[in-house]
Design an enzyme around this catalytic site. Structure first.
Site, PDB file in Angstrom:
ATOM      1  N   GLU A 140       2.664  -6.054  -7.277  1.00 38.18           N
ATOM      2  CA  GLU A 140       4.004  -6.399  -7.775  1.00 38.18           C
ATOM      3  C   GLU A 140       4.969  -6.589  -6.617  1.00 38.18           C
ATOM      4  OE1 GLU A 140       8.168  -5.815  -8.902  1.00 38.18           O
ATOM      5  OE2 GLU A 140       7.002  -4.507  -7.614  1.00 38.18           O
TER       6      GLU A 140
ATOM      7  N   HIS B 117      11.651   2.146  -1.876  1.00 38.05           N
ATOM      8  CA  HIS B 117      11.041   1.471  -0.715  1.00 38.05           C
ATOM      9  C   HIS B 117      11.285   2.194   0.612  1.00 38.05           C
ATOM     10  CE1 HIS B 117      11.100  -2.661  -3.009  1.00 38.05           C
ATOM     11  NE2 HIS B 117      10.435  -1.717  -3.646  1.00 38.05           N
TER      12      HIS B 117
END
Ligand SMILES: [Zn+2]
Length: 457
Positions: free
Chosen positions: A319, A420
């Site tokens: 993804e 992230h």
């Protein structure tokens, strides 16, 4: 007589309107849902599996060995759960590697800056790139001062508004800067809060524009540089990045299902993405979503009640920097003419498994009304609110082809603190919130799968 006829007509009319004559969500669904909520909240297997996945197979970036090892472990664990079918689907994925990287402030002070090359970026020459920093506050600002950019490192210091807006600088910043002659580009991390944490993420290059290295600094350091520049200082930065794109690699989607008793060809699909960035453990993004969907399926299986329709969990690969897993799943579904039509509902969790609110749904009003009824069963967990509008990246390809879709809504206040980064680890999550996410996914998936009627499109 006349009056009797009137009452008869009224009665016939009421019977004809679904929802008035009989509840759509029947007693047996309510009983199973209660069981699902209770067992989800009293369980620690799901959270333990999430800790295992993220501790042992943390940096699950596409193309990495650790992603494939993590997938092997998931499949092996799923075998213990007694699902009707478990299989993997081969997916060709991009293979970007970070390598060593550093950012050094050379003037007006000397300082090593935490940094993260952005996924897909090219590297610098071995000796690095040293240049003066041109700080801009927006793309418009860059356009206006275009003449200053030549030979510089353009630094986008854009305050976080929404992810959708601010991420444009991460995705498109390098080409925007290169067009004006910049030798490299950087940005303040796309983050709503920072403790000197650089946030990575995917970026892309515009065709025909020179590819220059693109990296994230922390918001603290971007602001430090801005303060220096406002004082009239010349700021110089050295970027050293080994980042490179290797040839495509092989990965897999993981698929597990329990077959429906009456309409096995009709499918409720739910899941998250198994890949993650390489700097953290991908606990929140999106190990949590994957394991929550998996655990929801396991608990449904454990009730011993076989729903009328098939419930399928898909852990999509890639993804983060390609969406190849989701696209491959759609391509496979489309091989069978009726399969897309038989995808009744697609559900995704990719916003972190924090305290759940409910789902954001994109589909027809008739379906929405039914989902609102289903949501009422989650009153005890306070997670049954169905809002209009919602979905997710991995169910996007299905949704664009007509499948109703919904994304799990959670308390999003901390998501972009950790997103992230190296600190996306299991300790940022909480077992009670996670279990409520499991309960919420389980109840919606089971109820839609077991309705007398097919969820209308
Ligand atoms: Zn994600």
């Amino acid at each position: 007589m006349k009056l009797n006829k009137f009452y008869f007509t009224l009665f016939a009319l009421l019977v004809a309107i679904p929802g008035v004559s009989q509840p759509l969500v029947k007693q047996n669904i309510k009983e199973t849902s209660d069981k699902l909520i209770k067992s989800a909240l009293a369980n620690d297997l799901g959270f333990e599996r999430l800790a295992h996945l993220t501790d042992y197979y943390g940096p699950r970036l596409s193309g990495s060995e650790v992603l494939e090892q993590g997938i092997d472990w998931v499949v092996q664990e799923m075998e213990k759960d007694g699902f009707d079918r478990i299989w993997t689907q081969p997916v060709t994925v991009p293979h970007w590697v970070r390598g060593k990287e550093s950012a050094t402030l050379d003037a007006p002070i000397q300082k090593e800056l935490p940094m993260a090359s952005l996924g897909g970026s090219v590297g610098t020459p071995e000796e690095g790139i040293t240049a003066e920093v041109m700080l801009v506050k927006s793309f418009e600002d860059l356009e206006k001062r275009s003449a200053e950019a030549n030979g510089k490192i353009v630094l986008f210091n854009v305050p976080f508004t929404t992810y959708g807006q601010t991420v444009q600088y991460r995705v498109n910043g390098a080409s925007a800067a290169a067009k004006h002659g910049a030798v490299a580009s950087a940005l303040a991390s796309v983050a709503s809060y920072s403790m000197q944490t650089p946030h990575t993420g995917t970026m892309s290059y515009e065709e025909g524009v020179k590819k220059i290295p693109h990296a994230a600094l922390t918001t603290e350091d971007a602001n430090l540089i801005e303060r220096f520049i406002k004082r009239g200082e010349t700021v110089t930065l050295t970027l050293k990045m080994e980042a490179k794109n290797l040839p495509d690699a092989q990965s897999r989607n993981v698929i597990a299902e329990i077959k429906g008793s009456e309409f096995p060809e009709e499918i409720i699909v739910m899941g998250g993405h198994i890949d993650a960035w390489d700097n953290g453990h991908g606990a929140m993004d999106d190990g949590g979503g994957c394991v929550a969907a998996w655990e929801a399926l396991r608990l449904i299986k454990e009730t011993g009640v076989r729903p009328k329709r098939t419930i399928r969990v898909v852990l999509w690969t890639n993804e983060e920097n390609g969406l190849r897993g989701a696209n491959e799943y759609l391509r496979w579904v489309q091989e069978d003419e009726k399969s897309l039509d038989n995808h009744i509902l697609a559900m995704e969790s990719d916003a972190g498994v924090f305290d759940p609110i409910g789902f954001g749904f994109s589909g027809s009003d008739d379906a929405y009304k039914i989902l609102v009824e289903i949501g009422k069963m989650l009153k005890s967990a306070d997670s049954g609110e169905v809002r209009k509008g919602g979905g997710g990246a991995d169910i996007g390809p299905l949704m664009r082809n007509g499948v109703p879709g919904m994304g799990l809504n959670v308390d999003g206040s901390k998501y972009f603190w950790f997103h992230h980064t190296a600190v996306d680890t299991i300790d940022k999550l909480n077992i009670d919130d996670f279990n409520e996410c499991v309960a919420t996914m389980a109840v919606f998936a089971f109820a839609v799968a077991d309705l007398d009627v097919r969820l209308p499109r």
